[in-house]
Design a protein around this motif. Structure first.
Motif, PDB file in Angstrom:
ATOM      1  N   UNK A   1       0.837  -1.203   0.000  1.00 18.87           N
ATOM      2  CA  UNK A   1       0.000   0.000   0.000  1.00 18.87           C
ATOM      3  C   UNK A   1       0.872   1.252   0.000  1.00 18.87           C
ATOM      4  N   UNK A   2       1.966   1.218   0.748  1.00 20.14           N
ATOM      5  CA  UNK A   2       2.873   2.368   0.790  1.00 20.14           C
ATOM      6  C   UNK A   2       3.491   2.613  -0.584  1.00 20.14           C
ATOM      7  N   UNK A   3       3.945   1.531  -1.258  1.00 18.79           N
ATOM      8  CA  UNK A   3       4.515   1.671  -2.599  1.00 18.79           C
ATOM      9  C   UNK A   3       3.485   2.264  -3.557  1.00 18.79           C
ATOM     10  N   UNK A   4       2.245   1.818  -3.461  1.00 12.01           N
ATOM     11  CA  UNK A   4       1.194   2.328  -4.343  1.00 12.01           C
ATOM     12  C   UNK A   4       0.956   3.820  -4.102  1.00 12.01           C
TER      13      UNK A   4
ATOM     14  N   UNK B   1       3.695   6.146  -5.536  1.00 16.34           N
ATOM     15  CA  UNK B   1       3.881   6.172  -6.990  1.00 16.34           C
ATOM     16  C   UNK B   1       2.607   6.414  -7.789  1.00 16.34           C
ATOM     17  N   UNK B   2       1.473   6.502  -7.119  1.00 20.32           N
ATOM     18  CA  UNK B   2       0.196   6.508  -7.837  1.00 20.32           C
ATOM     19  C   UNK B   2      -0.007   7.759  -8.693  1.00 20.32           C
TER      20      UNK B   2
ATOM     21  N   UNK C   1       4.354 -11.511 -32.757  1.00 22.41           N
ATOM     22  CA  UNK C   1       3.210 -11.879 -33.576  1.00 22.41           C
ATOM     23  C   UNK C   1       1.967 -12.061 -32.705  1.00 22.41           C
ATOM     24  N   UNK C   2       2.024 -11.555 -31.465  1.00 22.75           N
ATOM     25  CA  UNK C   2       0.905 -11.690 -30.532  1.00 22.75           C
ATOM     26  C   UNK C   2       0.498 -10.296 -30.070  1.00 22.75           C
ATOM     27  N   UNK C   3      -0.544 -10.227 -29.239  1.00 21.16           N
ATOM     28  CA  UNK C   3      -1.054  -8.940 -28.755  1.00 21.16           C
ATOM     29  C   UNK C   3      -0.133  -8.436 -27.640  1.00 21.16           C
ATOM     30  N   UNK C   4       0.780  -7.549 -28.015  1.00 20.00           N
ATOM     31  CA  UNK C   4       1.783  -7.044 -27.097  1.00 20.00           C
ATOM     32  C   UNK C   4       1.651  -5.533 -26.959  1.00 20.00           C
ATOM     33  N   UNK C   5       1.837  -5.026 -25.759  1.00 15.14           N
ATOM     34  CA  UNK C   5       1.836  -3.588 -25.500  1.00 15.14           C
ATOM     35  C   UNK C   5       3.110  -3.224 -24.739  1.00 15.14           C
ATOM     36  N   UNK C   6       3.454  -1.947 -24.798  1.00 15.30           N
ATOM     37  CA  UNK C   6       4.495  -1.453 -23.915  1.00 15.30           C
ATOM     38  C   UNK C   6       3.858  -0.403 -23.014  1.00 15.30           C
ATOM     39  N   UNK C   7       3.935  -0.649 -21.716  1.00 19.94           N
ATOM     40  CA  UNK C   7       3.388   0.258 -20.715  1.00 19.94           C
ATOM     41  C   UNK C   7       4.495   1.236 -20.322  1.00 19.94           C
ATOM     42  N   UNK C   8       4.294   2.514 -20.589  1.00 24.48           N
ATOM     43  CA  UNK C   8       5.253   3.541 -20.208  1.00 24.48           C
ATOM     44  C   UNK C   8       4.778   4.238 -18.938  1.00 24.48           C
ATOM     45  N   UNK C   9       5.691   4.441 -18.019  1.00 27.65           N
ATOM     46  CA  UNK C   9       5.379   5.129 -16.757  1.00 27.65           C
ATOM     47  C   UNK C   9       6.157   6.437 -16.721  1.00 27.65           C
ATOM     48  N   UNK C  10       5.409   7.530 -16.592  1.00 26.82           N
ATOM     49  CA  UNK C  10       6.011   8.855 -16.680  1.00 26.82           C
ATOM     50  C   UNK C  10       5.621   9.729 -15.485  1.00 26.82           C
TER      51      UNK C  10
ATOM     52  N   UNK D   1       9.840   1.406  -7.958  1.00 25.86           N
ATOM     53  CA  UNK D   1       9.067   1.513  -9.191  1.00 25.86           C
ATOM     54  C   UNK D   1       8.812   0.135  -9.798  1.00 25.86           C
ATOM     55  N   UNK D   2       9.764  -0.794  -9.679  1.00 29.15           N
ATOM     56  CA  UNK D   2       9.549  -2.138 -10.189  1.00 29.15           C
ATOM     57  C   UNK D   2       8.352  -2.810  -9.536  1.00 29.15           C
ATOM     58  N   UNK D   3       8.247  -2.663  -8.213  1.00 29.15           N
ATOM     59  CA  UNK D   3       7.091  -3.205  -7.490  1.00 29.15           C
ATOM     60  C   UNK D   3       5.814  -2.513  -7.930  1.00 29.15           C
ATOM     61  N   UNK D   4       5.873  -1.187  -8.089  1.00 30.17           N
ATOM     62  CA  UNK D   4       4.683  -0.446  -8.501  1.00 30.17           C
ATOM     63  C   UNK D   4       4.183  -0.911  -9.861  1.00 30.17           C
ATOM     64  N   UNK D   5       5.067  -1.188 -10.796  1.00 32.33           N
ATOM     65  CA  UNK D   5       4.624  -1.622 -12.124  1.00 32.33           C
ATOM     66  C   UNK D   5       3.862  -2.937 -12.049  1.00 32.33           C
TER      67      UNK D   5
END
Length: 237
Positions: free
Chosen positions: A82-85, A88-89, A137-146, A185-189
């Motif tokens: 909860x603290x990490x969230x 970084x939220x 060749x699959x449904x792939x996304x890149x999640x960017x955190x800014x 940030x790794x945990x938050x992702x």
């Protein structure tokens, strides 16, 4: 792709997780019209994806690598999570097609140099990175955190390359700016992927392999409840 994909076995190589051991992998190619369905099936069977390859360990006399997935609807928020969230939220998550950028590679390169300088990916060039992101060749996304930027894009802090499966999100690879003042940030992702899966009605977040005895993989036990894949299928870990 044929109805019956062909599988291959790699030669032994040093294990990246446990000392004095060797690993072998069984793999197949994910190409053609059935790639997405096959990726779903194989991920549920303990495989991981790297570019257009699906692989899983096939080591002689060792079963230390265990596939794990978080049960989204029952996820347990500990005090530390909860603290990490909370910390970084305010970050902005942008879900984008799998297209590489120089901004991403700059952070990826710094992350490898500081956190994994002796790892198998340490020599990856900008071309290698581009292939890692876009060769899918699959449904792939890149999640960017800014950082928040209002109408403009704030500075990029981290990314997660993620496959969208029929039953969950599979985190293929994530990385972040190694000198951040922002904590965990790794945990938050991972937490954000759990929340995103919940939003779109997917029951699992796949975290890859947990290896008993490997400090590199110990963080995955923080996310509970989780299921682990064993000889009799998925069960609570």
């Amino acid at each position: 792709m044929s109805e019956h994909p062909q599988f291959y076995l790699t030669a032994p190589s040093p294990c990246p997780y446990l000392p004095d051991r060797y690993e072998r992998k069984v793999f197949t190619h994910l190409v053609g019209e059935r790639a997405e369905a096959l990726n779903d099936l194989l991920t549920q069977g303990g495989f991981r994806r790297s570019q257009n390859i699906a692989y899983r360990p096939a080591c002689e006399g060792c079963r230390a690598c265990v596939s794990v997935r978080v049960v989204v609807d029952e996820f347990e928020w500990t005090r530390s999570l909860k603290r990490v969230w909370r910390e970084n939220m305010a970050l902005e998550r942008r879900e984008r097609p799998p297209l590489p950028s120089s901004e991403q590679y700059s952070i990826f390169r710094a992350y490898l140099d500081r956190r994994h300088a002796d790892g198998g990916m340490a020599d990856m060039t900008v071309l290698d990175y581009a292939m890692m992101v876009e060769d899918t060749h699959v449904d792939t996304r890149i999640f960017e955190y800014r950082e928040p930027g209002g109408r403009n894009r704030g500075p990029l802090l981290g990314c997660a390359l993620t496959d969208i499966l029929s039953d969950g999100l599979s985190m293929v690879y994530s990385f972040y700016e190694p000198d951040l003042q922002i904590s965990s940030l790794g945990t938050f992702m991972i937490l954000d992927h759990i929340m995103r899966a919940k939003e779109i009605g997917l029951p699992y977040v796949y975290l890859g392999y947990w290896v008993d005895g490997s400090d590199k993989m110990a963080y995955k036990t923080r996310f509970q409840p989780q299921e682990r894949l064993g000889p009799k299928g998925w069960s609570r870990g």
